[in-house]
Every structure is written in structure tokens, then in C-alpha cells.
Design a protein around this motif. Structure first.
Motif, PDB file in Angstrom:
ATOM      1  N   ASP A  48      65.680 -18.396 -16.935  1.00  0.00           N
ATOM      2  CA  ASP A  48      66.331 -17.088 -16.930  1.00  0.00           C
ATOM      3  C   ASP A  48      66.762 -16.776 -18.364  1.00  0.00           C
ATOM      4  O   ASP A  48      67.929 -16.909 -18.723  1.00  0.00           O
ATOM      5  CB  ASP A  48      67.525 -17.114 -15.977  1.00  0.00           C
ATOM      6  CG  ASP A  48      67.991 -15.710 -15.624  1.00  0.00           C
ATOM      7  OD1 ASP A  48      67.741 -14.811 -16.445  1.00  0.00           O
ATOM      8  OD2 ASP A  48      68.581 -15.528 -14.553  1.00  0.00           O
ATOM      9  N   SER A  49      65.790 -16.354 -19.185  1.00  0.00           N
ATOM     10  CA  SER A  49      66.050 -16.251 -20.626  1.00  0.00           C
ATOM     11  C   SER A  49      67.234 -15.376 -21.007  1.00  0.00           C
ATOM     12  O   SER A  49      68.029 -15.788 -21.854  1.00  0.00           O
ATOM     13  CB  SER A  49      64.798 -15.762 -21.349  1.00  0.00           C
ATOM     14  OG  SER A  49      63.762 -16.669 -21.135  1.00  0.00           O
ATOM     15  N   PRO A  50      67.392 -14.158 -20.433  1.00  0.00           N
ATOM     16  CA  PRO A  50      68.549 -13.351 -20.866  1.00  0.00           C
ATOM     17  C   PRO A  50      69.874 -14.090 -20.662  1.00  0.00           C
ATOM     18  O   PRO A  50      70.687 -14.169 -21.580  1.00  0.00           O
ATOM     19  CB  PRO A  50      68.473 -12.109 -19.977  1.00  0.00           C
ATOM     20  CG  PRO A  50      67.091 -12.051 -19.466  1.00  0.00           C
ATOM     21  CD  PRO A  50      66.564 -13.447 -19.443  1.00  0.00           C
ATOM     22  N   LEU A  51      70.067 -14.658 -19.468  1.00  0.00           N
ATOM     23  CA  LEU A  51      71.337 -15.343 -19.212  1.00  0.00           C
ATOM     24  C   LEU A  51      71.482 -16.564 -20.119  1.00  0.00           C
ATOM     25  O   LEU A  51      72.568 -16.879 -20.608  1.00  0.00           O
ATOM     26  CB  LEU A  51      71.427 -15.769 -17.738  1.00  0.00           C
ATOM     27  CG  LEU A  51      71.519 -14.636 -16.719  1.00  0.00           C
ATOM     28  CD1 LEU A  51      71.792 -15.190 -15.339  1.00  0.00           C
ATOM     29  CD2 LEU A  51      72.599 -13.646 -17.095  1.00  0.00           C
TER      30      LEU A  51
ATOM     31  N   VAL B 201      88.643 -18.803 -20.993  1.00  0.00           N
ATOM     32  CA  VAL B 201      88.088 -18.814 -19.638  1.00  0.00           C
ATOM     33  C   VAL B 201      86.645 -18.283 -19.649  1.00  0.00           C
ATOM     34  O   VAL B 201      85.810 -18.712 -18.858  1.00  0.00           O
ATOM     35  CB  VAL B 201      88.990 -18.006 -18.686  1.00  0.00           C
ATOM     36  CG1 VAL B 201      88.262 -17.705 -17.396  1.00  0.00           C
ATOM     37  CG2 VAL B 201      90.265 -18.781 -18.389  1.00  0.00           C
ATOM     38  N   VAL B 202      86.352 -17.367 -20.580  1.00  0.00           N
ATOM     39  CA  VAL B 202      84.975 -16.851 -20.671  1.00  0.00           C
ATOM     40  C   VAL B 202      83.998 -17.998 -20.983  1.00  0.00           C
ATOM     41  O   VAL B 202      82.831 -17.956 -20.589  1.00  0.00           O
ATOM     42  CB  VAL B 202      84.892 -15.726 -21.726  1.00  0.00           C
ATOM     43  CG1 VAL B 202      83.454 -15.265 -21.916  1.00  0.00           C
ATOM     44  CG2 VAL B 202      85.747 -14.545 -21.308  1.00  0.00           C
TER      45      VAL B 202
ATOM     46  N   TRP C 263      83.924 -20.748 -19.560  1.00  0.00           N
ATOM     47  CA  TRP C 263      83.453 -21.248 -18.252  1.00  0.00           C
ATOM     48  C   TRP C 263      82.122 -20.597 -17.915  1.00  0.00           C
ATOM     49  O   TRP C 263      81.161 -21.266 -17.550  1.00  0.00           O
ATOM     50  CB  TRP C 263      84.425 -20.877 -17.135  1.00  0.00           C
ATOM     51  CG  TRP C 263      85.743 -21.578 -17.097  1.00  0.00           C
ATOM     52  CD1 TRP C 263      86.500 -21.961 -18.164  1.00  0.00           C
ATOM     53  CD2 TRP C 263      86.459 -21.957 -15.930  1.00  0.00           C
ATOM     54  NE1 TRP C 263      87.642 -22.546 -17.725  1.00  0.00           N
ATOM     55  CE2 TRP C 263      87.651 -22.553 -16.366  1.00  0.00           C
ATOM     56  CE3 TRP C 263      86.220 -21.840 -14.576  1.00  0.00           C
ATOM     57  CZ2 TRP C 263      88.604 -23.043 -15.483  1.00  0.00           C
ATOM     58  CZ3 TRP C 263      87.160 -22.317 -13.694  1.00  0.00           C
ATOM     59  CH2 TRP C 263      88.343 -22.916 -14.139  1.00  0.00           C
ATOM     60  N   ALA C 264      82.129 -19.260 -18.009  1.00  0.00           N
ATOM     61  CA  ALA C 264      80.920 -18.515 -17.650  1.00  0.00           C
ATOM     62  C   ALA C 264      79.777 -18.873 -18.598  1.00  0.00           C
ATOM     63  O   ALA C 264      78.649 -19.109 -18.158  1.00  0.00           O
ATOM     64  CB  ALA C 264      81.207 -17.023 -17.704  1.00  0.00           C
TER      65      ALA C 264
ATOM     66  N   TRP D   3      78.265 -22.379 -18.094  1.00  0.00           N
ATOM     67  CA  TRP D   3      77.508 -22.422 -16.845  1.00  0.00           C
ATOM     68  C   TRP D   3      76.173 -21.691 -17.017  1.00  0.00           C
ATOM     69  O   TRP D   3      75.130 -22.174 -16.567  1.00  0.00           O
ATOM     70  CB  TRP D   3      78.315 -21.801 -15.697  1.00  0.00           C
ATOM     71  CG  TRP D   3      77.658 -22.051 -14.377  1.00  0.00           C
ATOM     72  CD1 TRP D   3      77.758 -23.188 -13.637  1.00  0.00           C
ATOM     73  CD2 TRP D   3      76.745 -21.194 -13.692  1.00  0.00           C
ATOM     74  NE1 TRP D   3      76.970 -23.077 -12.516  1.00  0.00           N
ATOM     75  CE2 TRP D   3      76.340 -21.868 -12.521  1.00  0.00           C
ATOM     76  CE3 TRP D   3      76.228 -19.929 -13.940  1.00  0.00           C
ATOM     77  CZ2 TRP D   3      75.451 -21.319 -11.605  1.00  0.00           C
ATOM     78  CZ3 TRP D   3      75.343 -19.381 -13.036  1.00  0.00           C
ATOM     79  CH2 TRP D   3      74.952 -20.074 -11.881  1.00  0.00           C
TER      80      TRP D   3
ATOM     81  N   TRP E 230      72.467 -22.951 -16.413  1.00  0.00           N
ATOM     82  CA  TRP E 230      71.666 -22.271 -15.404  1.00  0.00           C
ATOM     83  C   TRP E 230      70.353 -21.749 -15.989  1.00  0.00           C
ATOM     84  O   TRP E 230      69.285 -21.897 -15.392  1.00  0.00           O
ATOM     85  CB  TRP E 230      72.462 -21.117 -14.803  1.00  0.00           C
ATOM     86  CG  TRP E 230      71.616 -20.162 -14.034  1.00  0.00           C
ATOM     87  CD1 TRP E 230      70.989 -19.056 -14.517  1.00  0.00           C
ATOM     88  CD2 TRP E 230      71.263 -20.242 -12.653  1.00  0.00           C
ATOM     89  NE1 TRP E 230      70.275 -18.443 -13.529  1.00  0.00           N
ATOM     90  CE2 TRP E 230      70.424 -19.152 -12.372  1.00  0.00           C
ATOM     91  CE3 TRP E 230      71.576 -21.130 -11.623  1.00  0.00           C
ATOM     92  CZ2 TRP E 230      69.894 -18.930 -11.113  1.00  0.00           C
ATOM     93  CZ3 TRP E 230      71.050 -20.896 -10.365  1.00  0.00           C
ATOM     94  CH2 TRP E 230      70.220 -19.821 -10.114  1.00  0.00           C
TER      95      TRP E 230
ATOM     96  N   LEU F 181      71.488 -27.913 -15.203  1.00  0.00           N
ATOM     97  CA  LEU F 181      72.325 -27.339 -14.134  1.00  0.00           C
ATOM     98  C   LEU F 181      73.403 -28.331 -13.696  1.00  0.00           C
ATOM     99  O   LEU F 181      74.554 -27.943 -13.469  1.00  0.00           O
ATOM    100  CB  LEU F 181      71.455 -26.925 -12.943  1.00  0.00           C
ATOM    101  CG  LEU F 181      72.188 -26.112 -11.878  1.00  0.00           C
ATOM    102  CD1 LEU F 181      72.675 -24.786 -12.450  1.00  0.00           C
ATOM    103  CD2 LEU F 181      71.310 -25.860 -10.666  1.00  0.00           C
TER     104      LEU F 181
ATOM    105  N   PHE G 171      77.574 -27.763 -13.803  1.00  0.00           N
ATOM    106  CA  PHE G 171      78.587 -27.992 -12.767  1.00  0.00           C
ATOM    107  C   PHE G 171      79.582 -29.059 -13.187  1.00  0.00           C
ATOM    108  O   PHE G 171      80.755 -28.997 -12.824  1.00  0.00           O
ATOM    109  CB  PHE G 171      77.923 -28.319 -11.433  1.00  0.00           C
ATOM    110  CG  PHE G 171      77.437 -27.065 -10.772  1.00  0.00           C
ATOM    111  CD1 PHE G 171      78.325 -26.234 -10.131  1.00  0.00           C
ATOM    112  CD2 PHE G 171      76.120 -26.680 -10.849  1.00  0.00           C
ATOM    113  CE1 PHE G 171      77.911 -25.052  -9.568  1.00  0.00           C
ATOM    114  CE2 PHE G 171      75.685 -25.506 -10.287  1.00  0.00           C
ATOM    115  CZ  PHE G 171      76.585 -24.685  -9.636  1.00  0.00           C
TER     116      PHE G 171
ATOM    117  N   LEU H  79      82.192 -27.154 -15.058  1.00  0.00           N
ATOM    118  CA  LEU H  79      83.155 -26.416 -14.230  1.00  0.00           C
ATOM    119  C   LEU H  79      84.175 -27.370 -13.612  1.00  0.00           C
ATOM    120  O   LEU H  79      85.364 -27.046 -13.540  1.00  0.00           O
ATOM    121  CB  LEU H  79      82.427 -25.629 -13.141  1.00  0.00           C
ATOM    122  CG  LEU H  79      81.650 -24.406 -13.634  1.00  0.00           C
ATOM    123  CD1 LEU H  79      81.043 -23.661 -12.464  1.00  0.00           C
ATOM    124  CD2 LEU H  79      82.545 -23.460 -14.418  1.00  0.00           C
TER     125      LEU H  79
ATOM    126  N   LEU I 257      88.144 -27.136 -14.297  1.00  0.00           N
ATOM    127  CA  LEU I 257      89.168 -27.002 -13.254  1.00  0.00           C
ATOM    128  C   LEU I 257      90.318 -27.967 -13.498  1.00  0.00           C
ATOM    129  O   LEU I 257      91.447 -27.702 -13.109  1.00  0.00           O
ATOM    130  CB  LEU I 257      88.552 -27.282 -11.884  1.00  0.00           C
ATOM    131  CG  LEU I 257      87.840 -26.111 -11.224  1.00  0.00           C
ATOM    132  CD1 LEU I 257      87.101 -26.581  -9.995  1.00  0.00           C
ATOM    133  CD2 LEU I 257      88.848 -25.038 -10.845  1.00  0.00           C
TER     134      LEU I 257
END
Lengths: 198, 303
Positions: free
Chosen positions: B62-65, B106-107, B109-110, B113, B117, B125, B129, B132, B136
Motif C-alpha cells: 500500500d504505497s501511499p500509506l 500520538v500521531v 502511533w498512526a 503502524w 502495514w 505488520l 502491532f 501499538l 499502550l
């Protein structure tokens, strides 16, 4: 923005930024249902929320805007954990359609959107042209929320928290009796020992 | 509005992060018996190598992400440092600077991930996880640790917190909050003991499939995060720009450099913390400690 700029130009610049952010939030919100991957849908939704949060900043609601970014991004990251954990044979890892019951859902959401827009446009908002000033209205709103309704506000969060904990306990395969024995007096027995030596 | 604070922030971050990477290169070279001098050139050699490297393409990535994840890691530290007075006033001298910093971390985190991903690779992957789970465990103690100096100074504005330390640095009477903040910085930089997400047992985890400019951005992003976090911890606990004789910017840069070099030095000396075990430590040890520190500081402030 340079303070030398006339206040009026500044005001219209804020409106342009707000409209741009509003457009971004609507478009990324719609993308949630267009893309074919859980990850893209999740983070399109996060983008939409962040655009809303930035729009809050244009109202001067700095704390509310930044805390919205914080909460929404964290929420979406946690959602990624749950979607992999609980989605059976894991379609979350494969391309999939993000909509179910398309026609009914579309009809309901368009109707709801129209209803909300009509409500927003028709409602007599304080501070709009021709109505009273805002300061006293804001104070009144604060008193209503935090004064007579304070008991409700105070009890909502413990009840919500108890619901979450209760839900997790009910959903969990292992109970405290599995961990601590029938009389709850054994040392904890966990598949993976915890980090503090129990 | 003058642009000096913007350039100042970007330049300070880049210089300090390069020094950190250089120090890491020297330490790593010494460990394997190579010349530390050559190792210290790591930022230059890695940049040259990665800029020339061809991008690896992966099936159904998923290249863009994936790209957003890598580039975002290099961008977020700049947003973090924007609220820190590094000598000139902060770029964004926001009345809620501490909350802003928290939102930025916090960003991460995204972004981490997404980095895991996007590659469409199992190891990456799993690394995502792991991050994350680690996050936490460190995030809530970090949040309360960041609240502590704000309570003492009575303000969420970073420059107010710095000004409130003119008599006594906060690290002296809130050492627990300082330690937990540094742990959080190590955590969101995927660094040292809190880097199981990028661990060798996963062939590099979230970084496993990264190549070329993407790897450069993600790698530089980790050093920039480490630096921005150290600068923030310096402003909150080590008096920021305060200090005798030398000008404020020099104190700020020196203290930040000491903190970031300390974090680089401990990297190879601590064991990697497994996320499943660290979770319990985070919630049963660190969180109560952070709350106890907050309680003590609140009582001192109230009395």
C-alpha cells in the motif's frame, strides 16, 4: 499572518481556510466508503476527524481542536488492533468492500445529513446577525451543562467505563477463577507471565 | 512575523539529530571493532547510500500509506519542536503547547503502524502491532508525566514552564516524571529498549522492507523524534534556556545534546523489552508512579 493585514481580510482568510478544511473532512469522510482496504478506510476517517479538529482551531477553540486530534488518532490506531484481533479469518488484511446494504444506508444517511443541515441553518444561533451577544449565552450554556446537569455528567463517565470493563470481562475466555483458582487464593496462572513477576 | 524561529528550530533539530546519529555510528563501530571515526560519518554515508539506492517494490504494497508513514515520522518532530522555545521564542508559543506535543506524539502511533502495514510484509505488520502494544504501555504514564510540570507552573505553555524554573529545575523535585518522560521519548522514537517493533528478531520489523529515500526519511525521523523529545524534556524539566553566563540558546542546545547523547549511549546497554511484559510494567508500575508524582507535586503547589 501579519497583524498589519486589515481585520476584514484576515476574517475572510479564516473563512476560506475553514471551508477548505470542511471540504477535506467531507471528502475524506466519503472516501471511507469508497476505498477497498480497512487500513485506508480507518485512516481516511482519521483524516476526516483531523480536518474537523483543525476547523475547530479556526474558531479559536485551540484546546478542543488539539485534544480532538489526540483522541481521534489514538482511537483509530486502537481500532486497527481490534479489527485485526476480532475479524475472524482476517478479511481486514485483504481488499474488501466497505459498504453493506447500500441502498438503505445511502437513503438513511442522505436523509439524516439533510435533516442536520436544515437544523443547522434554521436554528436561531446566538451571536448570528440580529441576535444578542454571545458572552452571556456561553456563560448560560456552561451553567446549564455544569450546574443543574452536573450529576448526569459526573455519572456518565463511570457508567461508560463500567460498561467497557464489563464488556471485556464477559467477552474474555479466561476468568479470574482460571487465573487464581476456585478460591481465588492461588498465584496467577497466565499463558504468558507478566512483566512484574506474577 | 519573522521567520527566524522557524529556521532556528529546523536547523537546531537537524544539527542535534545529526550529532546523535553520528554518536550512534561511532558507538556501533567501536562495538564491532571498526574505527569510531569512520562510524561517526554514519549520517553522511547512510544518506549517500540510501539516496542512490533503488526503491524496492513489493507485491500489493500500500504505497501511499507506506510513504505517509515514513515521511510523517520526519515531519512530526518539527511540529513537536514548534512549541519549544529553543532560544528565540517558540514558532508556536501556544497556551496549550504541552497538549500539542502530546497530540503530535500520538500521531506517531498512526505513522509507525502505517509503516508496518504499507509494506504488505508479515514481519513489518507484526512489528507495527508490537509498537501499538508498547505504546499502550508508555503513553498513559507519559501523559501524566507531562502534566506534572504543567501543574507546578500553572500553565500548559512551554515558555511559562521554562520561566517557572528560574529558581529550581523541575527535575530536582519531580525526578520520576522526568524519568517517565524520557522513557516515553525512547518509546515514540522506537529506540533502544522500547524498539521491539524494529527488532532484529523480526528482520527489522516496521523498517524491514524500507529502502532508498523512504528508509532515509524513516531513519532520520527516529533521530529527529529522539532530539525533539529530548528538547521538550529539557524545556519541561531541565530549565530549558535558563543558565548563567552563556546565552539561552546555547544552554538549551547543550542540555538537549546531553540528553539525546545519553539516550544514544544507553541504547546498546539495556535489554529489549517484550511488549507483552512491558504492558504490565507500564500499567501496574509506571502509571501509579506517575500518578503518585503528580499527587506529590499537586500537594506541594496547593500548600
Amino acid at each position: 499572518m501579519p497583524p498589519s493585514l486589515p481585520a476584514r481580510a484576515r476574517g475572510s482568510a479564516v473563512i476560506v481556510v475553514f471551508l477548505l478544511l470542511a471540504a477535506v473532512s467531507v471528502v475524506t469522510g466519503a472516501l471511507v466508503f469508497v476505498v477497498d482496504s480497512m487500513a485506508r478506510a480507518t485512516y481516511a476517517l482519521a483524516c476526516s476527524f483531523v480536518a474537523v479538529a483543525l476547523a475547530l482551531l479556526t474558531f479559536g477553540l485551540t484546546y478542543l481542536g488539539v485534544i480532538t486530534i489526540l483522541m481521534m488518532v489514538m482511537e483509530m490506531a486502537i481500532m486497527a488492533v481490534f479489527m485485526i484481533m476480532f475479524m475472524g479469518m482476517n478479511p481486514a488484511l485483504m481488499p474488501m468492500d466497505m459498504v453493506h446494504g447500500k441502498r438503505a444506508a445511502l437513503a438513511v444517511s442522505v436523509a439524516l445529513f439533510a435533516l442536520l443541515v436544515v437544523g443547522i441553518v434554521v436554528a436561531p444561533w446566538p451571536g448570528a446577525a440580529g441576535s444578542a451577544s454571545t458572552a452571556s449565552d456561553i456563560a448560560a450554556l456552561g451553567h446549564t451543562l455544569m450546574g443543574s446537569k452536573m450529576l448526569v455528567m459526573m455519572s456518565v463517565s463511570p457508567i461508560m467505563f463500567a460498561t467497557i470493563v464489563g464488556g471485556v470481562v464477559l467477552a474474555s475466555g479466561r476468568t479470574r477463577y482460571d487465573r487464581f483458582g476456585d478460591d481465588l487464593d492461588h498465584p496467577a496462572q497466565d499463558p504468558t507471565p507478566g512483566g512484574v513477576g506474577r | 512575523m519573522t521567520l527566524i524561529p522557524v529556521w532556528w528550530t529546523v536547523a537546531t533539530l537537524l544539527v542535534l539529530a545529526t550529532l546523535a546519529a553520528s554518536a550512534h555510528g561511532a558507538l556501533a563501530a567501536r562495538t564491532v571493532g571498526a574505527s569510531p571515526g569512520v562510524g561517526a560519518l554514519l549520517p553522511a554515508t547512510e544518506t549517500a547510500r540510501l539516496l542512490r539506492q533503488e526503491r524496492r517494490t513489493l507485491l500489493a504494497a500500500d504505497s501511499p500509506l507506506w510513504r505517509i508513514g515514513g515521511a510523517g515520522l520526519a515531519l512530526i518532530p518539527l511540529l513537536m519542536a514548534a512549541v519549544v522555545p529553543l532560544g528565540p521564542p517558540a514558532v508556536l508559543d501556544s497556551p496549550i503547547g504541552i497538549v500539542w506535543f502530546n497530540a503530535a506524539d500520538v500521531v506517531v502511533w498512526a505513522l509507525v503502524w502505517l509503516l508496518g502495514w504499507g509494506a504488505n510484509s508479515t514481519y513489518a505488520l507484526v512489528g507495527a502491532f508490537r509498537f501499538l502494544a508498547t505504546a499502550l504501555a508508555y503513553e498513559l504514564p507519559l501523559m501524566f508525566a507531562l502534566t506534572t510540570p504543567a501543574v507546578a507552573a500553572g500553565s500548559l505553555r512551554v515558555s511559562d514552564v521554562v520561566a517557572a524554573q528560574s529558581g529550581l529545575w523541575y527535575v530536582v523535585w519531580m525526578p520520576v516524571a522526568f524519568a517517565i518522560t524520557l522513557l516515553g521519548v525512547v518509546g515514540f522514537s522506537v529506540w533502544g529498549p522500547l524498539s521491539p517493533a524494529a527488532a532484529p528478531d523480526l528482520a527489522g520489523g516496521v523498517l524491514a522492507e524500507l529502502s532508498g529515500p523512504d528508509r532515509l526519511l524513516a531513519g532520520a525521523g527516529r533521530y529527529l523524534l529522539l532530539t525533539a523529545g529530548s528538547a521538550f524534556a529539557t524545556a519541561l524539566f531541565l530549565g530549558g534556556t535558563q543558565g548563567p553566563l552563556l546565552p539561552g540558546w546555547m544552554w538549551m542546545s547543550l542540555k538537549t545534546l546531553v540528553v539525546v547523547l545519553a539516550l544514544v549511549a544507553v541504547r546498546g546497554r539495556l535489554v529489549l523489552l517484550r511488549p507483552d511484559r512491558f504492558l504490565e510494567v507500564g500499567w501496574l508500575v509506571l502509571l501509579p508512579l506517575a500518578l503518585a508524582q503528580l499527587l506529590v507535586v499537586s500537594l506541594v503547589v496547593a500548600s
